[in-house]
Design a protein around this motif. Structure first.
Motif, PDB file in Angstrom:
ATOM      1  N   UNK A   1       0.840  -1.213   0.079  1.00  0.00           N
ATOM      2  CA  UNK A   1       0.081   0.137   0.114  1.00  0.00           C
ATOM      3  C   UNK A   1       0.924   1.437   0.044  1.00  0.00           C
ATOM      4  N   UNK A   2       1.873   1.333   0.649  1.00  0.00           N
ATOM      5  CA  UNK A   2       2.933   2.292   1.028  1.00  0.00           C
ATOM      6  C   UNK A   2       3.276   2.585  -0.692  1.00  0.00           C
ATOM      7  N   UNK A   3       3.679   1.481  -1.158  1.00  0.00           N
ATOM      8  CA  UNK A   3       4.521   1.792  -2.638  1.00  0.00           C
ATOM      9  C   UNK A   3       3.601   2.498  -3.692  1.00  0.00           C
ATOM     10  N   UNK A   4       2.283   2.492  -3.310  1.00  0.00           N
ATOM     11  CA  UNK A   4       1.308   3.076  -4.287  1.00  0.00           C
ATOM     12  C   UNK A   4       0.840   4.824  -3.796  1.00  0.00           C
ATOM     13  N   UNK A   5       1.375   4.856  -2.352  1.00  0.00           N
ATOM     14  CA  UNK A   5       0.977   6.183  -1.860  1.00  0.00           C
ATOM     15  C   UNK A   5       1.412   7.312  -2.446  1.00  0.00           C
ATOM     16  N   UNK A   6       0.758   8.498  -2.621  1.00  0.00           N
ATOM     17  CA  UNK A   6       1.242   9.746  -3.209  1.00  0.00           C
ATOM     18  C   UNK A   6       1.414  10.720  -1.888  1.00  0.00           C
ATOM     19  N   UNK A   7       2.433  11.342  -1.748  1.00  0.00           N
ATOM     20  CA  UNK A   7       2.893  12.119  -0.734  1.00  0.00           C
ATOM     21  C   UNK A   7       3.031  13.626  -1.117  1.00  0.00           C
ATOM     22  N   UNK A   8       2.486  13.982  -2.608  1.00  0.00           N
ATOM     23  CA  UNK A   8       2.339  15.236  -2.894  1.00  0.00           C
ATOM     24  C   UNK A   8       1.867  16.296  -2.162  1.00  0.00           C
ATOM     25  N   UNK A   9       2.053  17.386  -2.109  1.00  0.00           N
ATOM     26  CA  UNK A   9       1.345  18.450  -1.471  1.00  0.00           C
ATOM     27  C   UNK A   9       1.507  18.586   0.321  1.00  0.00           C
ATOM     28  N   UNK A  10       2.400  17.766   0.729  1.00  0.00           N
ATOM     29  CA  UNK A  10       2.818  18.044   2.083  1.00  0.00           C
ATOM     30  C   UNK A  10       3.660  19.285   2.157  1.00  0.00           C
ATOM     31  N   UNK A  11       3.264  20.084   3.285  1.00  0.00           N
ATOM     32  CA  UNK A  11       3.681  21.394   3.409  1.00  0.00           C
ATOM     33  C   UNK A  11       3.956  21.481   4.953  1.00  0.00           C
ATOM     34  N   UNK A  12       3.406  20.968   5.938  1.00  0.00           N
ATOM     35  CA  UNK A  12       3.675  21.093   7.478  1.00  0.00           C
ATOM     36  C   UNK A  12       3.919  19.707   8.093  1.00  0.00           C
ATOM     37  N   UNK A  13       5.034  19.480   8.673  1.00  0.00           N
ATOM     38  CA  UNK A  13       5.207  17.993   9.184  1.00  0.00           C
ATOM     39  C   UNK A  13       5.502  18.367  10.705  1.00  0.00           C
ATOM     40  N   UNK A  14       5.322  17.319  11.514  1.00  0.00           N
ATOM     41  CA  UNK A  14       5.872  17.089  12.870  1.00  0.00           C
ATOM     42  C   UNK A  14       6.687  16.188  13.015  1.00  0.00           C
ATOM     43  N   UNK A  15       7.913  16.196  13.719  1.00  0.00           N
ATOM     44  CA  UNK A  15       8.778  15.200  13.718  1.00  0.00           C
ATOM     45  C   UNK A  15       9.002  14.855  15.154  1.00  0.00           C
ATOM     46  N   UNK A  16       9.002  13.582  15.715  1.00  0.00           N
ATOM     47  CA  UNK A  16       9.095  13.481  17.067  1.00  0.00           C
ATOM     48  C   UNK A  16       9.858  12.084  17.218  1.00  0.00           C
ATOM     49  N   UNK A  17      10.103  11.321  18.354  1.00  0.00           N
ATOM     50  CA  UNK A  17      10.432  10.308  18.611  1.00  0.00           C
ATOM     51  C   UNK A  17       9.670   9.516  19.489  1.00  0.00           C
ATOM     52  N   UNK A  18       9.601   7.963  19.379  1.00  0.00           N
ATOM     53  CA  UNK A  18       9.255   7.097  20.283  1.00  0.00           C
ATOM     54  C   UNK A  18       9.981   6.213  20.424  1.00  0.00           C
ATOM     55  N   UNK A  19       9.817   5.466  21.894  1.00  0.00           N
ATOM     56  CA  UNK A  19      10.570   4.237  22.171  1.00  0.00           C
ATOM     57  C   UNK A  19      10.156   3.236  21.460  1.00  0.00           C
ATOM     58  N   UNK A  20      11.126   2.161  21.484  1.00  0.00           N
ATOM     59  CA  UNK A  20      10.562   0.861  20.767  1.00  0.00           C
ATOM     60  C   UNK A  20      10.870  -0.054  21.988  1.00  0.00           C
TER      61      UNK A  20
END
Length: 431
Positions: free
Chosen positions: A147-166
């Motif tokens: 499913x991810x191989x077919x996803x389109x991520x065009x138009x992304x303008x605002x992102x949030x970056x964070x970490x989470x423990x494994x």
């Protein structure tokens, strides 16, 4: 078994010629039903090149687990033909319409498994389906990757970056969310600046343009800041107000703990001879919003504000920083927000509380990005909210064996993937 029943199950399974149900066996003692499917015809089209009327070379026995039939475990069995093609010279096995190649489950069963795993811990879903959780993990990884191989991520303008423990120790996953569409864009192991570079490469691979990313909301990680500077030069960084206030809360807690450790008797006397239980009310009262204080916390905080304790100064500094954020949100004026923050930083530097002096130094170095986070009202609250359910599912299932498992379930639950198999129990559309 009558011909009518066989025809009924052929239709119910969605089979078309040359595939037909030839026999049905029900074993109530074993709570199992078996469907024998046949492929009619001595000559078939070649699966490789499509040449018609090619002879069947031989047949291989295969079995697939299907959706339960009432309370019975259902299995499909078929002697799948291999076609010897005179055109291309290959001997190729026919593909069956009810399952993907190499799978021991039907497509309908796998679709149900994915639907359950979106909401349930994987091990619990496996128990309901009466199969192994390892089998479900393999299918999650396959369909999520597809499913991810077919996803389109065009138009992304605002992102949030964070970490989470494994897991316990220094094992982290970096997650990148689209704060506009409220979906997970990317997840990878680690929390270095390379994770941001990997995100940008993945964004390009899915049709996105890094130059369109205008804003990045994150905590004060130097590694993430370096990655954004290298890979997203057009993006402005704003530091999430949640993390800034959390840093002030931690500084306040450090002051309170140190004061209690140095002279607990003085603290009790300043609070009117408070009991140890009241001291716990002090801890929670300092952390909570005044509007949510209990009666005991109101009483304890009344004594605190009349005292000369360092903890009282620390609490006032924390509340003042929250007020700076509230005013910035109300007035939406960058210059005023900058002046208010400078005033707070001056107070924090002069307060003679070492944790707040360190915090003031940290915020001063990143003042532009902190003010931007105040005025833009952007927050990683969505990212933080998604980390909670993911951690709860991890603890409940206790089956996140690898980072690959963790990332796959994160995509399944939070990426809003459009190309996953539909649930076999979805409501039929009205005609």
């Amino acid at each position: 078994m009558s011909v009518g029943v066989e025809a009924l199950f052929t239709s119910a399974l969605g089979l078309q010629l040359p595939w037909v149900v030839e026999d049905v066996k029900l074993d109530t003692a074993k709570r199992r039903i078996d469907f024998e499917i046949g492929c009619q015809g001595v000559s078939l089209s070649c699966p490789a090149c499509g040449a018609a009327a090619q002879p069947v070379h031989d047949r291989l026995r295969r079995s697939w687990r299907h959706l339960d039939f009432f309370q019975f475990e259902a299995w499909l069995h078929c002697d799948v033909p291999r076609v010897a093609c005179g055109g291309c010279g290959k001997t190729t096995q026919m593909s069956v319409p009810w399952a993907r190649p190499g799978s021991g489950f039907t497509a309908a069963f796998e679709a149900l498994a994915l639907t359950l795993c979106r909401d349930l811990p994987v091990r619990q879903a496996a128990a309901l389906l009466r199969c192994g959780d390892k089998q479900l993990w393999r299918r999650i990884e396959h369909y999520v990757g597809q499913a991810r191989a077919l996803e389109r991520l065009d138009g992304v303008s605002v992102v949030g970056i964070d970490e989470t423990s494994l897991r316990r120790g220094q094992h982290y996953i970096t997650v990148v969310h689209d704060l506009v569409a409220k979906r997970l864009l990317f997840a990878t192991e680690g929390r270095s600046h390379q994770t941001v570079l990997d995100f940008v490469a993945d964004l390009r691979a899915h049709g996105g343009d890094p130059a369109q990313v205008r804003h990045v909301c994150m905590d004060m990680s130097a590694a993430y800041a370096l990655g954004v500077t290298k890979a997203l030069p057009q993006a402005q960084i704003s530091y999430d107000r949640f993390h800034v206030v959390a840093m002030a809360m931690e500084a306040m807690d450090q002051v309170r703990r140190q004061e209690m450790a140095d002279d607990p008797t003085q603290v009790r006397q300043a609070l009117g001879g408070r009991t140890p239980q009241a001291l716990r009310q002090l801890m929670w009262g300092m952390r909570r919003n005044p509007a949510t204080w209990s009666r005991k916390q109101i009483d304890t905080m009344h004594w605190l504000q009349r005292s000369g304790l360092k903890s009282a100064r620390a609490w006032r500094l924390k509340m003042a920083l929250r007020e700076v954020y509230a005013q910035a949100r109300t007035h939406n004026d960058p210059e005023q927000a900058d002046q208010d923050l400078k005033a707070w930083l001056g107070w924090a530097r002069r307060c003679r509380l070492e944790p707040f002096k360190k915090l003031a130094s940290t915020l001063a170095e990143r003042q532009d990005a902190v003010v931007r986070g105040m005025v833009d009202h952007r927050s990683n609250a969505f990212v933080e909210a998604m980390n909670g359910p993911l951690q709860q599912a991890k603890r409940a299932a206790r089956s996140f064996r690898t980072s690959t498992n963790f990332i796959a379930i994160a995509y399944l639950r939070m990426a809003k993937l459009k190309h996953l198999p539909a649930s076999p129990f979805a409501l039929a559309q009205a005609q």
